[in-house]
Design an enzyme around this catalytic site. Structure first.
Site, PDB file in Angstrom:
ATOM      1  N   ASP A 113      40.568  31.788  42.239  1.00 53.42           N
ATOM      2  CA  ASP A 113      40.773  31.656  43.693  1.00 53.42           C
ATOM      3  C   ASP A 113      40.144  30.355  44.203  1.00 53.42           C
ATOM      4  O   ASP A 113      40.755  29.606  44.959  1.00 53.42           O
ATOM      5  CB  ASP A 113      40.107  32.823  44.445  1.00 53.42           C
ATOM      6  CG  ASP A 113      40.675  34.190  44.090  1.00 53.42           C
ATOM      7  OD1 ASP A 113      41.417  34.740  44.900  1.00 53.42           O
ATOM      8  OD2 ASP A 113      40.400  34.697  42.978  1.00 53.42           O
ATOM      9  N   ASP A 179      47.320  35.119  45.274  1.00 50.30           N
ATOM     10  CA  ASP A 179      47.686  36.429  45.816  1.00 50.30           C
ATOM     11  C   ASP A 179      47.695  37.419  44.658  1.00 50.30           C
ATOM     12  O   ASP A 179      48.146  37.090  43.561  1.00 50.30           O
ATOM     13  CB  ASP A 179      49.075  36.326  46.460  1.00 50.30           C
ATOM     14  CG  ASP A 179      49.492  37.622  47.130  1.00 50.30           C
ATOM     15  OD1 ASP A 179      48.633  38.267  47.763  1.00 50.30           O
ATOM     16  OD2 ASP A 179      50.665  37.984  47.023  1.00 50.30           O
ATOM     17  N   THR A 181      44.675  39.072  43.711  1.00 55.18           N
ATOM     18  CA  THR A 181      43.430  38.813  42.978  1.00 55.18           C
ATOM     19  C   THR A 181      43.001  40.049  42.187  1.00 55.18           C
ATOM     20  O   THR A 181      42.539  39.940  41.047  1.00 55.18           O
ATOM     21  CB  THR A 181      42.310  38.392  43.964  1.00 55.18           C
ATOM     22  OG1 THR A 181      42.741  37.241  44.667  1.00 55.18           O
ATOM     23  CG2 THR A 181      41.011  38.078  43.240  1.00 55.18           C
TER      24      THR A 181
HETATM   25  N1  LIG Z   1      43.638  46.345  54.095  1.00 54.96           N
HETATM   26  C1  LIG Z   1      43.571  45.085  53.710  1.00 54.96           C
HETATM   27  N2  LIG Z   1      42.595  44.284  54.155  1.00 54.96           N
HETATM   28  C2  LIG Z   1      42.499  43.000  53.749  1.00 54.96           C
HETATM   29  N3  LIG Z   1      43.369  42.423  52.889  1.00 54.96           N
HETATM   30  C3  LIG Z   1      44.369  43.183  52.432  1.00 54.96           C
HETATM   31  C4  LIG Z   1      44.523  44.543  52.812  1.00 54.96           C
HETATM   32  N4  LIG Z   1      45.610  45.034  52.197  1.00 54.96           N
HETATM   33  C5  LIG Z   1      46.108  44.043  51.444  1.00 54.96           C
HETATM   34  N5  LIG Z   1      45.358  42.930  51.582  1.00 54.96           N
HETATM   35  C6  LIG Z   1      45.545  41.656  50.874  1.00 54.96           C
HETATM   36  O1  LIG Z   1      46.929  41.366  50.839  1.00 54.96           O
HETATM   37  C7  LIG Z   1      47.294  40.860  49.579  1.00 54.96           C
HETATM   38  C8  LIG Z   1      48.346  41.758  48.978  1.00 54.96           C
HETATM   39  O2  LIG Z   1      47.801  43.026  48.819  1.00 54.96           O
HETATM   40  P1  LIG Z   1      48.432  44.131  47.890  1.00 54.96           P
HETATM   41  O3  LIG Z   1      48.430  43.595  46.514  1.00 54.96           O
HETATM   42  O4  LIG Z   1      47.536  45.293  48.044  1.00 54.96           O
HETATM   43  O5  LIG Z   1      49.790  44.353  48.430  1.00 54.96           O
HETATM   44  C9  LIG Z   1      46.012  40.789  48.748  1.00 54.96           C
HETATM   45  O6  LIG Z   1      45.519  39.475  48.955  1.00 54.96           O
HETATM   46  P2  LIG Z   1      44.714  38.596  47.894  1.00 54.96           P
HETATM   47  O7  LIG Z   1      45.017  39.095  46.546  1.00 54.96           O
HETATM   48  O8  LIG Z   1      45.211  37.230  48.178  1.00 54.96           O
HETATM   49  O9  LIG Z   1      43.299  38.779  48.271  1.00 54.96           O
HETATM   50  C10 LIG Z   1      45.123  41.793  49.422  1.00 54.96           C
HETATM   51  O10 LIG Z   1      43.758  41.510  49.281  1.00 54.96           O
END
Ligand SMILES: Nc1ncnc2c1ncn2[C@@H]1O[C@H](COP(=O)(O)O)[C@@H](OP(=O)(O)O)[C@H]1O
Length: 363
Positions: A113, A179, A181
């Site tokens: 990241d 995205d 992570t």
């Molecule tokens: N409730 C939440 N609060 C903060 N970030 C969220 C979240 N739900 C999803 N995300 C972020 O949105 C992205 C896609 O999420 P997911 O894989 O769950 O669909 C991920 O970003 P990052 O991986 O860039 O941190 C995740 O951390």
């Protein structure tokens, strides 16, 4: 008899020579000035994109060119992706917890990241110093990167997109350096993307979603063009719904209640991956879905690129109640997410009150 001669008066010779010099000066100064002017104009034209292959530089009146921003977005996503891949392949992730989501899930951060963020941020900062850039990770000034754009615009972008100037102050760039992570730390590489979005007056206009591990890049510009398209058909009656696997909340249960028990739910990582699941993407590891739903809070760098791509292709990404999301100001999106393409988006919104209630119950 002395031969007839002309007696030249020294004064006359001097005047004649001066006149001659004057004429020569007049002639050459005009020529030189013309040459100089041509040279200067040529140089300016080169800087402003006058040459066939030289892209325009930053505009004179505080404008930026969306086509240039698209080219740099693609480059940034690819360069960030190289860092993401390098760190993953080294197996030294330096994984850390950077906090918790509102729902209490651990938010992770890795060297992937950080390094990707640094590359992507400084590429934009060095190229478009006057543009607002919002990135997921914090950038420490001592970590400054000397990464620059060589001003080349990829051929496919040149073919499909015309230059379009917009005021620099109307632009917000959203960078997601990694995205999915969570999935990256579990070595689920297929979900990982790097993303860049360019919003103009809060509207998503340019979107780039790059998959570092399969070297695939989707880009699109609203009212411009794209290198990706929608699939030929979508199931509206029993849609396959793609949802978060690490921040799912109650989305699976309520999706089945709303769309019926036959509804296929696909849990997957990454907002970029889930948007690509709605499109025609030539990647064997890419699952396909009809609708993408997210019910919890989410950040704008996670969703802006997907929103721009879908919008450019005639699709929609809205809150669960069907409102457009504005990509300016605060970095959070409170109203959940509903994304679709080539289906009746409003009909989906009308079916979703249960999902919205579910999202509020969780917080
Ligand atoms: N409730 C939440 N609060 C903060 N970030 C969220 C979240 N739900 C999803 N995300 C972020 O949105 C992205 C896609 O999420 P997911 O894989 O769950 O669909 C991920 O970003 P990052 O991986 O860039 O941190 C995740 O951390």
């Amino acid at each position: 008899m002395a031969p007839m001669g002309i007696r030249l008066s020294p004064l006359g010779v001097a005047v004649f020579c001066l006149l001659g010099l004057g004429v020569l000066y007049h002639l050459y100064s005009g020529l030189l000035a013309g040459r100089l002017a041509l040279f200067m104009l040529g140089d300016q034209a080169e800087r402003a994109g006058g040459g066939p292959d030289v892209p325009p530089g930053p505009g004179p009146e505080g404008t930026v060119d969306l086509r240039e921003l698209l080219a740099v977005s693609v480059l940034a996503a690819v360069k960030g992706g190289e860092e993401v891949k390098r760190v993953r392949e080294s197996n030294v992730l330096n994984e850390k917890a950077k906090g918790k989501t509102r729902e209490g899930a651990e938010e992770k951060m890795t060297s992937g990241d950080v390094r990707s963020n640094r590359k992507m941020f400084y590429l934009f900062k060095n190229t478009f110093p006057s543009v607002q850039i919002n990135t997921e990770e914090h950038v420490d000034p001592p970590d400054k990167e000397t990464v620059f754009w060589d001003r080349s615009i990829p051929e496919d972008i040149k073919e499909k997109i015309q230059p379009k100037k917009v005021p620099a102050e109307s632009v917000t760039v959203w960078i997601d350096p990694l995205d999915a992570t969570h999935e990256y730390t579990e070595d689920l590489r297929q979900y990982v993307t790097t993303m860049v979005c360019v919003a103009v007056n809060g509207e998503p206009v340019v979107g780039v979603i790059h998959k570092p591990f399969s070297a695939y890049t989707a880009w699109a510009m609203v009212d411009g063009g794209s290198n990706v398209k929608a699939r030929s058909s979508y199931s509206e009656r029993t849609p396959r719904i793609i949802v978060s696997r690490s921040h799912a909340g109650k989305v699976e249960q309520v999706a089945r209640q709303t769309f019926g028990n036959k509804t296929v739910i696909i849990p997957a990582g990454g907002a970029g991956y889930k948007v690509l699941a709605l499109l025609d993407v030539p990647d064997k590891k890419q699952e396909k879905a009809d609708v993408y739903i997210h019910v919890t809070y989410i950040k704008k760098w996670d969703i802006c690129a997907g929103n721009a791509v879908l919008k450019a292709l005639g699709g929609h990404m809205t809150t669960l109640t069907g409102e457009e999301i504005s990509y300016t100001g605060s970095d959070g999106n409170e109203g959940g997410l509903l994304a679709s393409i080539n289906v009746n988006h409003q009909a989906l919104v009308d079916k979703l009150p249960d999902l919205e209630k579910a999202s509020h119950k969780q917080t």
